[in-house]
Motif scaffolding. Structure first.
Motif, short mmCIF file in Angstrom:
data_model
loop_
_atom_site.label_atom_id
_atom_site.label_comp_id
_atom_site.label_asym_id
_atom_site.label_seq_id
_atom_site.Cartn_x
_atom_site.Cartn_y
_atom_site.Cartn_z
N HIS A 103 -38.29 51.84 27.01
CA HIS A 103 -39.44 51.31 27.76
C HIS A 103 -40.37 52.42 28.26
O HIS A 103 -41.03 52.25 29.28
N ARG A 104 -40.40 53.52 27.57
CA ARG A 104 -41.13 54.70 28.05
C ARG A 104 -42.59 54.38 28.40
O ARG A 104 -43.09 54.84 29.42
N SER A 105 -43.24 53.60 27.59
CA SER A 105 -44.65 53.32 27.85
C SER A 105 -44.85 52.43 29.08
O SER A 105 -45.96 52.37 29.63
N ASP A 106 -43.79 51.76 29.53
CA ASP A 106 -43.89 50.87 30.69
C ASP A 106 -43.41 51.50 31.99
O ASP A 106 -43.51 50.87 33.05
N ILE A 107 -42.89 52.71 31.94
CA ILE A 107 -42.25 53.31 33.12
C ILE A 107 -43.21 53.44 34.29
O ILE A 107 -42.82 53.23 35.43
N LYS A 108 -44.48 53.72 34.04
CA LYS A 108 -45.43 53.87 35.13
C LYS A 108 -45.54 52.59 35.96
O LYS A 108 -45.84 52.65 37.14
N ARG A 109 -45.28 51.45 35.35
CA ARG A 109 -45.40 50.17 36.05
C ARG A 109 -44.11 49.73 36.72
O ARG A 109 -44.09 48.75 37.45
N MET A 110 -42.98 50.42 36.46
CA MET A 110 -41.69 50.03 37.04
C MET A 110 -41.59 50.46 38.50
O MET A 110 -42.11 51.50 38.87
N ALA A 111 -40.90 49.67 39.27
CA ALA A 111 -40.70 50.00 40.68
C ALA A 111 -39.74 51.17 40.80
O ALA A 111 -38.68 51.18 40.18
N VAL A 112 -40.12 52.19 41.57
CA VAL A 112 -39.24 53.33 41.81
C VAL A 112 -38.08 52.84 42.67
O VAL A 112 -38.26 52.10 43.62
N GLY A 113 -36.88 53.25 42.33
CA GLY A 113 -35.70 52.88 43.11
C GLY A 113 -35.20 51.49 42.79
O GLY A 113 -34.65 50.81 43.64
N GLU A 114 -35.36 51.06 41.54
CA GLU A 114 -34.90 49.73 41.17
C GLU A 114 -33.40 49.61 41.33
O GLU A 114 -32.68 50.59 41.31
N ARG A 115 -32.94 48.40 41.47
CA ARG A 115 -31.51 48.12 41.47
C ARG A 115 -31.07 48.05 40.00
O ARG A 115 -31.76 47.47 39.18
N ILE A 116 -29.94 48.64 39.69
CA ILE A 116 -29.49 48.65 38.30
C ILE A 116 -28.55 47.49 38.02
O ILE A 116 -28.77 46.71 37.12
N LEU A 117 -27.50 47.37 38.80
CA LEU A 117 -26.58 46.25 38.61
C LEU A 117 -26.98 45.13 39.55
O LEU A 117 -26.97 45.31 40.77
N HIS A 118 -27.31 44.02 38.98
CA HIS A 118 -27.73 42.87 39.78
C HIS A 118 -26.54 41.94 39.91
O HIS A 118 -26.31 41.08 39.08
N ARG A 119 -25.76 42.10 40.97
CA ARG A 119 -24.53 41.34 41.14
C ARG A 119 -24.77 39.89 41.50
O ARG A 119 -23.86 39.10 41.51
N ASP A 120 -26.02 39.52 41.80
CA ASP A 120 -26.31 38.12 42.11
C ASP A 120 -26.53 37.29 40.85
O ASP A 120 -26.80 36.11 40.93
N GLY A 121 -26.39 37.92 39.70
CA GLY A 121 -26.53 37.20 38.44
C GLY A 121 -27.97 37.18 37.92
O GLY A 121 -28.21 36.79 36.79
N GLU A 122 -28.92 37.57 38.75
CA GLU A 122 -30.32 37.59 38.34
C GLU A 122 -30.60 38.94 37.68
O GLU A 122 -30.45 39.98 38.30
N ILE A 123 -31.02 38.90 36.47
CA ILE A 123 -31.36 40.13 35.77
C ILE A 123 -32.43 39.82 34.73
O ILE A 123 -32.37 38.80 34.06
N ASN A 124 -33.43 40.67 34.65
CA ASN A 124 -34.49 40.42 33.67
C ASN A 124 -34.14 41.08 32.34
O ASN A 124 -33.25 41.94 32.28
N PRO A 125 -34.83 40.70 31.29
CA PRO A 125 -34.50 41.24 29.95
C PRO A 125 -34.60 42.76 29.84
O PRO A 125 -33.81 43.38 29.14
N VAL A 126 -35.54 43.38 30.55
CA VAL A 126 -35.70 44.83 30.49
C VAL A 126 -34.47 45.51 31.09
O VAL A 126 -33.94 46.48 30.54
#
Length: 182
Positions: A103-126
């Motif tokens: 996703h290199r071309s999209d990194i500028k738009r990603m939130a800094v400090g994202e959560r990696i493991l989403h234990r609540d079951g919610e996770i997006n395709p990226v």
């Protein structure tokens, strides 16, 4: 393949990191550049260090796992939570490296400090793609089988051998259909 004459140096460029767009290609690159662990998984920290466009920093991210940010087109930073266990850090590195490759071309738009493991079951395709990329780098199927065999199918021991968390290995086993090593 033709033999290489003595003293010959190829004028072809080394493989660009942008060509490492699948976990399989990254593992092949690691194999060819002595960047594999004892269990034939990617040595993620050394892999990141080898890429001149990437820097790796350990910082206090409070409740966040990691981030990747783009400082310029040729300067990316992966930040890892210094408070986390080493095995958790390795997965975070591999996850962020997945974003870098996929996703290199999209990194500028990603939130800094994202959560990696989403234990609540919610996770997006990226995020799912980056998690799968990381799992394939750190726990290729052959490596998982090799570690389980060496550990007599004990998941906790196999996780230590693979340098991943038990939770990560359990998740990988389920995805591989190995039902906790059986």
């Amino acid at each position: 393949m033709r033999p290489t004459p003595p003293g010959y140096q190829s004028k072809l460029p080394k493989m660009l990191s942008s060509a490492l767009d699948t976990a399989e290609r990254v593992l092949e690159y690691c194999k060819n550049h002595d960047l594999l662990t004892d269990y034939d998984a990617a040595n993620i920290e050394d892999l990141i260090a080898r890429d001149e466009a990437l820097s790796l920093v350990y910082v206090d991210l409070q409740d966040k796992d990691a981030y990747i940010k783009c400082n310029s087109d040729e300067d990316f930073e992966i930040g890892i939570n210094k408070r986390h266990h080493r095995n958790r850090q390795r997965f975070s590195m591999a996850h962020e490296y997945g974003h870098y490759q996929l996703h290199r071309s999209d990194i500028k738009r990603m939130a800094v400090g994202e959560r990696i493991l989403h234990r609540d079951g919610e996770i997006n395709p990226v995020e799912r793609q980056a998690n799968n990329f990381a799992a394939n780098l750190l726990m290729p199927e052959a490596s998982v089988r090799k570690a389980l065999k060496a550990a007599s199918n004990d998941v906790a021991t196999a996780a230590k051998l693979l340098q991943v968390s038990i939770a990560a290995l359990d998740f990988r086993l389920a995805n591989l259909g190995l039902n906790n090593g059986k």
